[in-house]
Design an enzyme around this catalytic site. Structure first.
Site, PDB file in Angstrom:
ATOM      1  N   SER A 610       0.848  -1.184   0.000  1.00 20.52           N
ATOM      2  CA  SER A 610       0.000   0.000   0.000  1.00 20.52           C
ATOM      3  C   SER A 610       0.889   1.240   0.000  1.00 20.52           C
ATOM      4  CB  SER A 610      -0.966  -0.041   1.193  1.00 20.52           C
ATOM      5  OG  SER A 610      -2.022   0.873   1.020  1.00 20.52           O
ATOM      6  N   ASP A 686      -9.141  -4.961  -6.429  1.00 27.85           N
ATOM      7  CA  ASP A 686      -8.864  -3.967  -5.391  1.00 27.85           C
ATOM      8  C   ASP A 686      -9.730  -2.727  -5.632  1.00 27.85           C
ATOM      9  OD1 ASP A 686      -7.761  -2.137  -3.588  1.00 27.85           O
ATOM     10  OD2 ASP A 686      -5.712  -2.849  -3.901  1.00 27.85           O
ATOM     11  N   HIS A 718      -7.578  -5.416  -1.588  1.00 29.53           N
ATOM     12  CA  HIS A 718      -6.370  -4.690  -1.214  1.00 29.53           C
ATOM     13  C   HIS A 718      -5.476  -5.490  -0.268  1.00 29.53           C
ATOM     14  CE1 HIS A 718      -3.854  -1.191  -0.893  1.00 29.53           C
ATOM     15  NE2 HIS A 718      -4.015  -1.115   0.419  1.00 29.53           N
TER      16      HIS A 718
END
Length: 750
Positions: A610, A686, A718
């Site tokens: 991320s 995602d 995600h």
């Protein structure tokens, strides 16, 4: 003789029967952390502690348990498998769980106490159940909704007369005395949602609910939002057996947000009375509804309205009868406001407790209902993490903070009269990390404690911190899931470096198993590095880092400027430009590593997920000579693709800060990424960091002729949350670094 001495030393450093961690074991059952309870709560009457616990054969299948304080007995109340329906969750529920980072969980994922302490409300799948302690054994759990009726965000009303929930974009209430269900809204469909929190509220504002009960059960305040203004982003979710084109209303940076207002409705329905949040007369049109709270007397409520640029937060009081509004207080910032849940109304004083960062650190204050500051409760060069409880009878406020050590979280008590602002009393005992849950009267609290050597231990405590009982001692002894790996466990070392502006940067380092200071080792360098998450702490965990250290790597992590719990001077360094201060600080860590005689500075690999994936790309692109390889999982590559509330908080809008967006984006720096240095990983479904971030990067690298490795996960969100995905991706990551940093020993990890 020398050979025998070496063999003896090696045997002493690594016990003969000790086992190394494996990736398969990291993500298999039973949970390596031991039987760690979650969602701990104290019953309103203080009689028992309830919690959710995963099963030994499936740590993600959660059942409801209790610890009865008087008898000291622990027992399972509800077997989730006995109630679970084998059906697919609705898209709304899947999205909600993804937002709350519980997508991998099954069974009972949340529950609530009734105020009489005799009932518990929970959902299994999306069916609503009520557990009644006074019912006959075997009939204590009864369904409140039929099969197939979607239910989320269920609550028991404050006085216990009703149960409420959201279903298919509308708000409902059940009168528990009559059993009748009342639809409280009817227009929820298409772009209109009632009683729900919008996407950015769930994802970025830490607000999962969209409705709030009055304390006397007389009314419900609810959010009504319309996402018609929000752009539809068409994206394809690729699964193993199908592909779906999703038209997601995604509020990208600089683009429109939802429109929102607050409704007031009685629990049996009737006319909705509206409160305008977007005050056009005052020019407050493009705003966020941040928080809503009722006053204890139920005569009014307050809501927090945040400006689009997030540099102004207004606390606004509303009279419930007339709906007249007045400003209580305003917080402003030259950079951005951090939202919190630290508002509490006092019962013995016409005042409330409020948290503010107005002096550069987050602290607690008391304000009168006239909006004037009366006193401060805490102060110093440290941050309050959260307000935990108020005990007005004994004049104390309990809170979590990092006063003693930025790498720890401890529990403290301060005097409500402000007399201990400079010297709150620590009530948690051991050094490390404490997560506290207080009962309603603050007569007792639950302490979940860990440190790098100790898996999470849960105990019930008195207000002074002395232990009443163990709820889950979770000792690391024979029979514990982690016991076979105890003798190969590597305890990390902690230290601090200086940033270019002289601030402390805290790091954690694991030295390899059987460490020999005369040898040099490759480095596995990992981080998160973004706002909102501290990565380096004195808590249990970091099992993949343990794995890498046990398999021959120096494992290094550093929290750069921009990360939380260090005051505003530390966090604000990233304002208007992401990827600059963070990279500079990580490079300070690289310089420290290069000075260590046991580090091979030519074999440093980077790993992040991320925001950490974004960091990997920025480091590889801006300092290619410093790193042998890097892995970026689910990275943001162009901040114009990310959502409004998060991105604009730090970068403003693309319209106002075009150069900041350009300089903060990975694509601007692509010339620095070398062929063969990058492994890019992304889930193909995602809906947070959209897959478009990676496809845009892929195309740009291909256009430049830069070779890279790629792994995508069909159906992956995600977090790549399924055990199979976790095992696969971490095996892939470990294998990539073995090939790049330890070529002589390359191969698939076992």
């Amino acid at each position: 003789m020398r050979t025998l001495l070496f063999a003896a030393a090696l045997a002493a450093s690594v016990p003969a029967m000790a086992e190394k961690l494996t990736i398969d074991r990291l993500y298999s059952d039973p949970d390596l952390n031991g039987p760690s309870p979650r969602s701990l709560k104290i019953a309103p009457d203080g009689s028992r502690v309830t919690f959710l616990r995963g099963r030994a054969e499936d740590q993600n299948q959660l059942d409801l348990w209790q610890y009865e304080i008087a008898g000291g007995k622990t027992q399972r109340l509800v077997d989730s498998l006995a109630l679970e329906e084998r059906k697919e969750l609705s898209d709304a529920e899947k999205a909600r769980r993804e937002r709350e980072r519980i997508a991998q969980l099954k069974g009972i994922v949340a529950y609530r106490w009734a105020p009489d302490s005799r009932k518990l409300l929970f959902t299994v799948g999306e069916r609503l159940w009520l557990y009644d302690f006074d019912a006959e054994p075997g009939a204590q759990a009864r369904a409140l909704t039929p099969e197939g009726f979607e239910v989320n965000d269920a609550k028991v009303s404050p006085r216990g007369g009703f149960v409420s929930f959201v279903s298919r974009q509308n708000l409902y209430a059940i009168d528990l005395a009559s059993g009748k269900t009342y639809p409280l809204t009817r227009d929820g469909k298409g772009t209109v949602h009632n009683g729900e929190a919008e996407f950015v509220a769930q994802e970025e504002m830490d607000r999962a609910t969209g409705y709030w009960w009055a304390p006397d059960d007389s009314s419900i305040a609810f959010e009504r939002y319309d996402e018609a203004p929000v752009d539809v982003v068409e994206r394809t979710e690729v699964y193993a057996e199908r592909s779906e084109t999703i038209g997601q209303r995604y509020p990208a940076a600089g683009r429109p947000n939802v429109s929102v207002r607050i409704g007031l409705v009685a629990p049996r329905g009737g006319r909705t009375r509206w409160i305008d949040v977007e005050d056009r007369e005052q020019g407050a049109v493009d705003v966020y509804l941040a928080r809503v709270d009722w006053r204890p007397d139920a005569k009014g409520l307050v809501y927090q309205r945040e400006s689009r640029d997030q540099r102004r937060l207004e606390l606004i009081a509303v009279d419930a009868a007339s709906r007249r509004q007045r400003m209580l207080l305003t917080e402003t910032s030259a950079t951005w406001i951090n939202l919190h849940d630290d508002l509490r109304f006092l019962k013995n004083e016409d005042a409330f407790v409020w948290a503010s960062e107005r002096d550069g650190y987050k602290h607690l204050y008391v304000f009168g209902l006239d909006g004037k500051q009366r006193r401060r409760l805490t102060q110093g060069a440290w941050d309050v993490d959260k307000l935990l409880a108020l005990d007005e009878k004994n004049g104390k406020a309990y809170f979590a903070a990092n006063r003693d050590d930025p790498l720890q979280q401890q529990v403290y008590a301060a005097a409500l009269d402000g007399s201990q602002a400079d010297g709150a009393t620590r009530v948690s005992e051991d050094d490390g990390w404490h997560e506290a849950v207080f009962g309603e009267s603050a007569a007792a609290w639950i302490d979940t404690y860990s440190d790098p050597r100790t898996p999470p231990q849960v105990s019930l405590r008195k207000p002074d911190g002395s232990r009443i009982a163990w709820i889950e001692h979770n000792e690391l002894k024979e029979g514990h899931p982690y016991w076979p790996y105890r003798d190969t466990q590597i305890v990390p070392e902690f230290g601090a470096l200086k940033s270019e502006d002289g601030q402390d940067l805290h790091y954690r380092v694991y030295k390899p198993l059987g460490f020999d200071a005369k040898k040099t080792y490759p480095v596995f360098m990992t981080y998160y590095g973004g706002p909102g998450r501290q990565y380096v702490s004195k808590a249990w965990g970091a099992h993949f880092e343990q794995y890498m250290a046990q398999h021959g790597y120096v494992v290094f992590a550093l929290d750069n400027r921009g990360t939380p719990r260090r005051g505003r001077a530390f966090s604000d360094a990233i304002f208007k430009r992401l990827g600059k201060a963070e990279v500079a600080d990580q490079m300070a860590g690289v310089a420290w590593l290069a000075q260590q005689p046991w580090v091979d500075a030519k074999r440093i690999g980077l790993f992040g997920w991320s925001y950490g994936g974004y960091q990997t790309l920025m480091l590889l692109a801006t300092h290619p000579e410093s790193f042998a390889a890097g892995v970026a999982v689910a990275p943001v590559t162009d901040w114009r693709l990310y959502d409004t509330h998060y991105t604009e908080r730090y970068l403003d809008t693309p319209q106002n800060n075009a150069d900041g967006y350009e300089q903060s984006g990975v694509l601007h720096w692509l010339a620095g990424i070398r062929s063969g240095a990058l492994l890019l990983v992304h889930g193909m479904a995602d809906d947070n960091v959209l897959f478009a971030n990676s496809t845009k990067l892929m195309a740009a690298l291909q256009q430049r002729g830069t070779q890279f490795e790629l792994m995508t996960y069909p159906g992956g969100k995600h977090g790549l949350s399924t055990p199979a995905m976790k095992k696969h991706v971490y095996t892939l990551i470990a294998g990539f670094f073995d090939a790049k940093l330890k070529p002589a020993a390359a191969g698939t990890p076992k």
